[in-house]
Motif scaffolding. Structure first.
Motif, PDB file in Angstrom:
ATOM      1  N   ASN A   1      55.833  37.769  37.209  1.00 57.52           N
ATOM      2  CA  ASN A   1      54.599  37.429  37.906  1.00 57.52           C
ATOM      3  C   ASN A   1      54.017  36.140  37.354  1.00 57.52           C
ATOM      4  O   ASN A   1      54.020  35.904  36.150  1.00 57.52           O
TER       5      ASN A   1
ATOM      6  N   ASN B   1      48.554  40.311  38.061  1.00 55.71           N
ATOM      7  CA  ASN B   1      49.623  40.503  39.052  1.00 55.71           C
ATOM      8  C   ASN B   1      49.102  40.952  40.410  1.00 55.71           C
ATOM      9  O   ASN B   1      49.890  41.201  41.322  1.00 55.71           O
TER      10      ASN B   1
ATOM     11  N   VAL C   1      54.496  44.027  45.240  1.00 57.89           N
ATOM     12  CA  VAL C   1      55.711  43.707  44.487  1.00 57.89           C
ATOM     13  C   VAL C   1      56.904  43.959  45.396  1.00 57.89           C
ATOM     14  O   VAL C   1      56.797  44.678  46.391  1.00 57.89           O
TER      15      VAL C   1
ATOM     16  N   SER D   1      57.719  38.689  41.726  1.00 55.81           N
ATOM     17  CA  SER D   1      56.926  38.864  42.949  1.00 55.81           C
ATOM     18  C   SER D   1      55.572  38.177  42.869  1.00 55.81           C
ATOM     19  O   SER D   1      54.672  38.500  43.632  1.00 55.81           O
ATOM     20  N   GLY D   2      55.391  37.259  41.923  1.00 53.34           N
ATOM     21  CA  GLY D   2      54.077  36.654  41.723  1.00 53.34           C
ATOM     22  C   GLY D   2      53.666  35.732  42.852  1.00 53.34           C
ATOM     23  O   GLY D   2      54.485  35.269  43.657  1.00 53.34           O
TER      24      GLY D   2
END
Length: 377
Positions: A11, A186, A288, A354-355
């Motif tokens: 992230n 996140n 995510v 998935s950031g």
């Protein structure tokens, strides 16, 4: 590890809006504590975003749950139905209040609580249902609210991962008696650390404000009829939150683009389950990008993450089920209980980088690395 790409973190937030400007304003004016004006602005704007009347900013999403449970007067022996598959904060808040968490297994497709199994868990001691929306798709709220109304139960909606998500067009965080958000780095909206409690009930909101601030008596400070906490958010954090919230629609678009790019790379890959694109009530928001390994894959999530790390790709495991948490097992909670879906996805699930700041090349490298370790089995 790749020779062309540096290690890809799981992230990385995006902080290139008005965050710096707002923080400088806090420093120049001296308003850095919980008394500053950005607090009220953030509360009001967040409440407006999710169609709630009241917002109460707190220091993190976990304590938001603590205060929500106490504000609802849930107490010793009361049962709260909740997912077996979630973060420990949810069960911990119930246990700390002396109440009893009652678990429901996960749905194998959405990874949310299987709402078809809620009713069988209701007893004379059940007082509330805690909904936790997981990873990108919301729980089926119509069914939850129908059950709650039929049995006169409170509903706590943990929308920590659902900034900007909707259920049948209504904002997540707008359902039930009380809802909570997290603003950890996140999340779609971050304040570094931070959280918020939201409700349409003025008395509940005032109770949460009191609990947040040590339960000072209104008529005389430093006199207390009740023990609260110091859960206050700082003006510095709220300044960031205001700047982040300005870009929520943009951030949602970036997350869905990320999900679409991963899907295009991985949807034909055998041996894995990728996030479900959509349900009848929502399109995935991809908080995510989760992966669950099929049983045909001869290694588990822990080994997959180790192999991905060697390829320069960060990852994180899925949540571990509540009934298998050592701290709860030692106390005798959930004895002899089994939740097979939660157990399986915990052992075989993890998520890829998935950031908010992830790039297309990083997505491509992460997906290619996953396919490489699967092909090498």
């Amino acid at each position: 590890m790749s020779a062309t790409l540096p290690f890809i973190p799981v992230n990385e937030p995006l902080l290139n809006g008005n965050e710096e400007k707002n923080l400088i304003e806090c420093i120049r004016t001296g308003w850095i504590s919980s008394e500053g004006p950005f607090i009220k602005q953030f509360e009001e704007e967040m409440a407006g975003t999710v169609n709630r009347k009241f917002g109460v900013a707190v220091s993190n999403g976990s304590v938001a749950l603590d205060a929500a449970i106490v504000a609802l007067d849930l107490s010793v022996g009361d049962e709260v139905i909740m997912p077996a598959f979630t973060i420990i904060s949810c069960a911990a808040a119930i246990v700390r209040a002396g109440a009893v968490p009652v678990l429901v297994d996960a749905d194998p497709v959405t990874w949310n609580m299987d709402v078809s199994k809620i009713t069988e868990k209701i007893t004379a001691r059940t007082k509330a249902i805690m909904v936790v929306h997981i990873y990108g798709l919301p729980t089926d709220m119509d069914k939850v609210l129908e059950i709650a109304e039929a049995h006169n139960l409170k509903v706590i909606e943990d929308a920590a991962e659902m900034h900007g998500q909707t259920y049948k067009g209504k904002p997540c965080g707008s359902f039930g008696d009380i809802s909570t958000f997290s603003f950890y780095p996140n999340k779609h909206i971050t304040t570094g650390e931070g959280g918020m409690i939201l409700t349409d009930d003025e008395e509940l909101a005032e109770r949460c404000r009191s609990l947040r601030n040590l339960c000072f008596k209104a008529e005389q400070r430093f006199v207390h009829d009740e023990i609260g906490w110091n859960l206050r958010m700082t003006n510095l954090q709220a300044a960031m939150g205001v700047a982040q919230l300005e870009r929520l629609s943009e951030f949602v678009g970036l997350k869905r683009k990320m999900g679409s790019l991963y899907n295009s790379q991985l949807e034909s890959t055998t041996g894995i389950q990728i996030p479900h694109y959509r349900t009848d009530y929502a399109d995935n928001i991809y908080w995510v990008y989760g992966i669950v390994l099929d049983e045909s894959v001869p290694f588990d999530a822990k080994e997959a993450m180790k192999r991905l790390s060697a390829e320069g790709v960060g990852s994180r495991p899925f949540f571990w089920p509540m009934h298998e948490q050592p701290v709860f097992m030692r106390s005798g909670l959930f004895k002899n209980q089994n939740y097979p879906v939660a157990e399986r996805i915990a052992r075989r699930g993890f998520y890829l980088p998935s950031g908010m700041a992830i790039t297309e090349s990083q997505i491509q490298h992460s997906a290619a690395s996953l396919k490489k370790i699967l092909n090498a089995r």
